[in-house]
Design an enzyme around this catalytic site. Structure first.
Site, mmCIF file in Angstrom:
data_model
loop_
_atom_site.group_PDB
_atom_site.id
_atom_site.type_symbol
_atom_site.label_atom_id
_atom_site.label_comp_id
_atom_site.label_asym_id
_atom_site.label_seq_id
_atom_site.Cartn_x
_atom_site.Cartn_y
_atom_site.Cartn_z
ATOM 1 N N ASP A 44 42.170 35.510 26.620
ATOM 2 C CA ASP A 44 43.291 36.190 27.272
ATOM 3 C C ASP A 44 43.094 36.150 28.777
ATOM 4 O OD1 ASP A 44 45.611 38.297 26.897
ATOM 5 O OD2 ASP A 44 44.280 39.097 28.445
ATOM 6 N N TYR A 49 45.147 37.428 37.288
ATOM 7 C CA TYR A 49 43.682 37.578 37.240
ATOM 8 C C TYR A 49 42.971 36.577 38.165
ATOM 9 C CZ TYR A 49 44.364 40.225 32.843
ATOM 10 O OH TYR A 49 44.759 41.119 31.882
ATOM 11 N N LYS A 74 49.763 35.217 31.183
ATOM 12 C CA LYS A 74 50.857 36.174 31.395
ATOM 13 C C LYS A 74 51.607 35.897 32.679
ATOM 14 C CE LYS A 74 47.729 39.605 29.399
ATOM 15 N NZ LYS A 74 46.438 39.327 30.036
ATOM 16 N N HIS A 107 53.867 40.173 31.643
ATOM 17 C CA HIS A 107 52.707 41.045 31.862
ATOM 18 C C HIS A 107 53.079 42.519 32.013
ATOM 19 C CE1 HIS A 107 48.418 40.944 33.752
ATOM 20 N NE2 HIS A 107 48.610 42.070 33.102
HETATM 21 P P1 NAP Z 1 37.507 46.764 27.596
HETATM 22 O O1 NAP Z 1 37.385 45.471 26.888
HETATM 23 O O2 NAP Z 1 37.996 47.961 26.880
HETATM 24 O O3 NAP Z 1 36.109 47.199 28.202
HETATM 25 C C1 NAP Z 1 35.311 46.358 28.960
HETATM 26 C C2 NAP Z 1 34.077 47.177 29.348
HETATM 27 O O4 NAP Z 1 33.286 47.477 28.197
HETATM 28 C C3 NAP Z 1 33.180 46.439 30.312
HETATM 29 O O5 NAP Z 1 32.651 47.412 31.203
HETATM 30 C C4 NAP Z 1 32.053 45.902 29.413
HETATM 31 O O6 NAP Z 1 30.859 45.808 30.159
HETATM 32 C C5 NAP Z 1 31.958 46.987 28.371
HETATM 33 N N1 NAP Z 1 31.518 46.486 27.056
HETATM 34 C C6 NAP Z 1 32.063 45.497 26.319
HETATM 35 N N2 NAP Z 1 31.437 45.365 25.134
HETATM 36 C C7 NAP Z 1 30.446 46.307 25.118
HETATM 37 C C8 NAP Z 1 29.460 46.670 24.177
HETATM 38 N N3 NAP Z 1 29.358 46.056 23.015
HETATM 39 N N4 NAP Z 1 28.614 47.690 24.492
HETATM 40 C C9 NAP Z 1 28.712 48.341 25.686
HETATM 41 N N5 NAP Z 1 29.632 48.032 26.632
HETATM 42 C C10 NAP Z 1 30.504 47.022 26.344
HETATM 43 O O7 NAP Z 1 38.404 46.614 28.924
HETATM 44 P P2 NAP Z 1 39.323 45.474 29.559
HETATM 45 O O8 NAP Z 1 38.489 44.319 30.020
HETATM 46 O O9 NAP Z 1 40.180 46.127 30.559
HETATM 47 O O10 NAP Z 1 40.282 45.025 28.373
HETATM 48 C C11 NAP Z 1 40.074 43.860 27.618
HETATM 49 C C12 NAP Z 1 41.008 42.747 28.059
HETATM 50 O O11 NAP Z 1 42.373 43.161 27.965
HETATM 51 C C13 NAP Z 1 40.878 42.347 29.527
HETATM 52 O O12 NAP Z 1 39.709 41.623 29.807
HETATM 53 C C14 NAP Z 1 42.165 41.589 29.735
HETATM 54 O O13 NAP Z 1 42.075 40.285 29.202
HETATM 55 C C15 NAP Z 1 43.146 42.462 28.943
HETATM 56 N N6 NAP Z 1 43.846 43.464 29.782
HETATM 57 C C16 NAP Z 1 45.211 43.399 29.845
HETATM 58 C C17 NAP Z 1 45.927 44.324 30.582
HETATM 59 C C18 NAP Z 1 47.419 44.252 30.617
HETATM 60 O O14 NAP Z 1 48.054 44.921 31.460
HETATM 61 N N7 NAP Z 1 48.041 43.463 29.761
HETATM 62 C C19 NAP Z 1 45.260 45.346 31.281
HETATM 63 C C20 NAP Z 1 43.870 45.398 31.212
HETATM 64 C C21 NAP Z 1 43.183 44.460 30.439
HETATM 65 P P3 NAP Z 1 30.046 44.421 30.340
HETATM 66 O O15 NAP Z 1 31.016 43.358 30.771
HETATM 67 O O16 NAP Z 1 29.057 44.792 31.417
HETATM 68 O O17 NAP Z 1 29.418 44.166 29.020
#
Ligand code: NAP
Length: 287
Positions: A44, A49, A74, A107
């Site tokens: 994704d 980004y 997106k 998006h």
């Molecule tokens: P997330 O996946 O909920 O959380 C990422 C965080 O969790 C990072 O700090 C990561 O740290 C930590 N983490 C991941 N796996 C872990 C584990 N097994 N144990 C402990 N910590 C862990 O947040 P997100 O990146 O915001 O959301 C995921 C994806 O959704 C994004 O990357 C993006 O592609 C998409 N997104 C879309 C929108 C939208 O508006 N459409 C908004 C936000 C995000 P480390 O990297 O240090 O492991």
């Protein structure tokens, strides 16, 4: 990897790899390469980004055939509108150096999203993209879009995690046959989620990590997730959720963690519309 079918029959992996905040090209390319190695088949990204080139490059240089990989990008708010969406799509493909995309999402629910949706319907019909959808659409926006176009979105990517469970949004998506995809599935690590007492207790019982309990909870609710991590061990950990089951009681306990609103962003607030409309990713003309 396990898959669910979108309403057009296209299969989407139930867990993918998110690349938000991986703007450093070398790191992003390395992470996507490691994730492919770990078994991820959905990636994704988004024009905003700033890492479409790196994601495309990692996919192109992988031994995994392109047709086995599900790639999402997106459309940014600045490019919403019929003509600008067609151009933005081409620009994304060019940055990724790819022939087609698997999923193209609006998006944010801002700007000329109706023009954008008609352009996306065209891209879908022409075969440039295998599925189209939206992101951050609240139930009333989603229903309005569905009721005024020929094609419904196939996916709505919204914030979902134990602190913001989005029950109503999920019910509406189910009614319309739209697959929910969770961004921030691990709540972006907020509220010290990995040490939450309810999750820790369940994790201990199953001999799993709290991250695995959260991702399993999403899976049992029928929600596709795209957790992001830069660590290889966590990439593997986050995929390893298919050989245990949470009981109804455990699902209910996690249900009790819902605070019913986002602590990250409120798409129904005027200042969010103002802020997101102000983010520009290129000059007046697309590069
Ligand atoms: P997330 O996946 O909920 O959380 C990422 C965080 O969790 C990072 O700090 C990561 O740290 C930590 N983490 C991941 N796996 C872990 C584990 N097994 N144990 C402990 N910590 C862990 O947040 P997100 O990146 O915001 O959301 C995921 C994806 O959704 C994004 O990357 C993006 O592609 C998409 N997104 C879309 C929108 C939208 O508006 N459409 C908004 C936000 C995000 P480390 O990297 O240090 O492991």
């Amino acid at each position: 990897m396990q898959y669910v079918s979108l309403y057009n029959g296209v299969k989407i992996p139930v867990i993918g790899y998110g690349t938000f905040q991986l703007a450093d090209a070398a790191l992003c390319e390395q992470c996507v390469g490691n994730a492919l190695e770990a078994g991820y088949r959905l990636f994704d990204t988004a024009a905003v980004y700033g890492n479409e080139e790196a994601v495309g490059s990692a996919v192109r240089s992988s031994y995994v055939p392109r047709k086995e990989i599900f790639l999402t990008t997106k459309l940014w708010v600045q490019d919403a509108g019929y003509d600008s969406t067609l151009k933005a799509f081409e620009a994304s493909l060019k940055r990724m150096k790819l022939e087609y995309l698997d999923l193209y999402l609006i998006h944010q629910p801002f700007g000329d999203i109706y023009g954008a949706w008609r352009a996306m319907e065209r891209l879908y019909r022409e075969g440039a993209v295998r599925a189209i959808g939206v992101s951050n659409f609240s139930p009333e926006r989603l229903v309005d879009l569905c009721m005024n176009h020929e094609l419904k979105p196939m996916v709505n990517q919204i914030e979902i995690h134990p602190f913001f469970q989005q029950g109503e949004a999920l019910r509406v998506m189910k009614d319309y046959g739209i697959v929910p995809q969770a961004w921030g599935p691990l709540s972006e690590a907020q509220r010290d989620i990995f040490h939450h007492k309810v999750l820790s207790r369940i994790a201990q019982k199953h001999g799993r990590t709290t991250a695995q309990i959260i991702l399993r909870w999403h899976y049992q609710r029928g929600v596709v997730t795209i957790p992001k991590t830069i660590h290889q061990n966590r990439m593997t950990e986050n995929l390893d959720i298919f050989d245990f089951t949470l009981t109804e009681k455990e699902m209910e306990s996690i249900g009790g963690m819902d605070i019913g609103h986002s602590e990250m962003i409120d798409h129904r607030c005027y200042y969010t519309a103002r802020q997101l409309n102000s983010v520009k990713i290129h000059g007046d003309m697309l590069p």
